[in-house]
Design an enzyme around this catalytic site. Structure first.
Site, short mmCIF file in Angstrom:
data_model
loop_
_atom_site.label_atom_id
_atom_site.label_comp_id
_atom_site.label_asym_id
_atom_site.label_seq_id
_atom_site.Cartn_x
_atom_site.Cartn_y
_atom_site.Cartn_z
N ASN A 210 54.48 -47.53 18.95
CA ASN A 210 54.76 -46.32 17.40
C ASN A 210 54.19 -45.37 17.10
OD1 ASN A 210 52.75 -47.39 15.09
ND2 ASN A 210 53.23 -48.96 16.04
N ASP A 279 54.44 -55.77 15.81
CA ASP A 279 54.91 -57.78 15.69
C ASP A 279 55.78 -58.20 16.81
OD1 ASP A 279 53.57 -56.62 12.42
OD2 ASP A 279 56.30 -55.80 12.58
N LYS A 289 57.31 -50.55 38.12
CA LYS A 289 58.04 -49.96 37.56
C LYS A 289 59.72 -51.06 38.03
CE LYS A 289 59.93 -45.82 36.64
NZ LYS A 289 60.43 -44.33 37.59
N PHE A 323 46.37 -51.90 5.06
CA PHE A 323 47.05 -50.65 4.43
C PHE A 323 48.85 -51.12 4.78
CE2 PHE A 323 45.70 -46.61 5.03
CZ PHE A 323 44.34 -46.73 4.38
N LYS A 337 51.79 -58.14 -0.24
CA LYS A 337 51.17 -58.56 1.68
C LYS A 337 49.56 -58.33 0.46
CE LYS A 337 50.32 -55.60 5.22
NZ LYS A 337 50.39 -53.95 6.03
N LYS A 341 48.17 -61.89 2.14
CA LYS A 341 47.09 -62.18 3.07
C LYS A 341 45.31 -62.16 2.80
CE LYS A 341 50.42 -60.46 6.54
NZ LYS A 341 50.51 -59.62 7.76
#
Ligand SMILES: Cc1cc2nc3c(=O)[nH]c(=O)nc-3n(C[C@H](O)[C@H](O)[C@H](O)COP(=O)(O)O)c2cc1C
Length: 402
Positions: A210, A279, A289, A323, A337, A341
């Site tokens: 990401n 995730d 490869k 975050f 969240k 959590k």
């Protein structure tokens, strides 16, 4: 810890461990300290002045009666400008002279003239170290408030095994950092921060990742170091340089990050989890490869473990900060969240405005606390946002000694 602009006087005596003072000078300088070196005459039998001079920006002090050295900086000024006066290795001779107020060379004269904190790292043969004279002298010095970095047991240069080996350079550096941390707000606090993206490999060259740059987490690490915390930075692959003075653990995949975080969590008083952890991971990882023709056009994923959820379960006294980077319903999602959590604080940022947040130098966040209090902060540098997060962590820490 960042030691920038901290002034350290490093005395080096004539012991076999004198060569280790070169690495000590290098490590302290790397942390930003301004280190001036003073060598005894006997130290110069073991390591050349040139080696130290090449590694220090400050004039080297070797001889009190050399005109140019006295002109550049008087011996009293050198002693008074320093904040920490570290002698490593400290010989039995130096310890004896200092404990008895003898000032017959540059180093011992500076020791009597200094107003800095004195820290000695003794190194000598076991019999010399255990001799009643040395032990008596060390006790006298401890009584004066001199800090002693205790020697270790091990094989000595004389091939004997016993106590007297110079403490590891890292231990001496840590003792210096601990001295400079004294009185800072986060003194005694260990902060674990995760940063950057993770990479989930598909084959030898392709991966799922990401846009996280790691800038937010690295800014938290720098800010916490500057405020006296011990920092463990666990980071996925980024283009950033870990701040000097932190314990750095580099990882690649979410599973590696999970393992590293759980391993270091028991030592942490605060966890700030800025990393954007994948995730999912690919069911299969090809070790080579893949060729264009053999690459599957569809693939399957496995769910990665949820690191924050696991930390929330194990929480104990640790302060947990999460975050939430979202593109819509940011505050609602972040609140959910925080509860799910078991966090103390959550920092929500809206990444629908591609200009700020992930990868950028600024962030606009909302900090939500367990009580439900919600603070919208204006767009600011990640440095400032890091400072604001630490400001809100501070009152949540158990009071020292409580
Ligand atoms: C090869 C060699 C190694 C030595 N190593 C040590 C040592 O590790 N610790 C120590 O206290 N003295 C050691 N000495 C003795 C010191 O060099 C001696 O006591 C000297 O006077 C110390 O001077 P200084 O404290 O002014 O540097 C060593 C001497 C030699 C010749």
């Amino acid at each position: 810890m960042n030691l920038s602009s901290k002034r350290v006087l490093l005395g080096v005596c004539g012991g076999i461990a004198a060569y280790k003072a070169v690495e000590l000078l290098r490590q302290l300088s790397k942390l930003g300290a301004e280190v001036q070196v003073v060598l005894t005459r006997h130290a110069q039998e073991f390591v050349t002045p040139l080696t130290f001079q090449a590694l220090s920006d400050q004039p080297l002090l070797t001889d009190m009666f050399r005109l140019e050295q006295e002109r550049e900086i008087t011996h009293v000024a050198a002693a008074q400008q320093a904040e920490l006066f570290l002698v490593a290795p400290a010989t039995a001779n130096l310890i004896g002279k200092y404990a008895n107020g003898i000032a017959d060379d540059f180093l011992t004269t500076l020791l009597l003239a200094t107003t800095a904190q004195v820290m000695l790292a003794p190194a000598m043969n076991t019999k010399m170290y255990l001799h009643p004279a040395t032990q008596h002298n060390l006790a006298t010095l401890r009584g004066w408030g001199t800090l002693i970095v205790e020697p270790q047991e091990g094989e000595l240069a004389c091939k004997e095994i016993g106590i007297g080996k110079l403490a590891a350079v890292e231990t001496i550096v840590e003792a210096a950092c601990a001295y400079f941390r004294r009185g800072l707000e986060f003194e005694g606090v260990t902060l674990l921060v995760t940063a950057g993206p993770t990479r989930e490999p598909l084959d030898a060259v392709r991966f799922l990742s990401n846009a996280s740059s790691g800038k937010m987490g690295y800014a938290v690490a720098r800010a916490a170091l500057a405020r006296g915390a011990k920092v463990i930075l666990i980071s996925g692959p980024t283009a950033l340089t870990p701040p000097p003075g932190c314990t750095f653990v580099g990882v690649e995949t979410a599973l590696e990050m999970y393992e590293a975080v759980l391993q270091h969590f028991p030592a942490a008083d605060v966890v700030v989890k800025t990393a954007a952890v994948s995730d999912f991971r690919f069911v299969e990882r090809h070790p080579y490869k893949m060729k264009k023709d053999e690459a599957p056009l569809s693939t399957h994923f496995l769910r990665n473990p949820d690191i924050l959820l696991e930390l929330g379960r194990r929480k104990g006294r640790a302060v947990l900060v999460g975050f939430a980077a979202e593109t819509h319903d940011v505050v609602d999602y972040a609140r959910g969240k925080l509860v799910e959590k078991n966090l103390d604080l959550i920092v929500a940022n809206d990444i629908s405005d591609g200009r700020i947040g992930m990868g950028s130098d600024t962030n606009r966040v909302t900090i939500i606390s367990r009580s439900g209090a919600l603070e919208h902060l204006p767009e600011n540098s990640k440095e400032k946002v890091a400072g604001a997060i630490l400001d809100r962590v501070l009152p949540l820490l158990p009071r020292r000694g409580a």
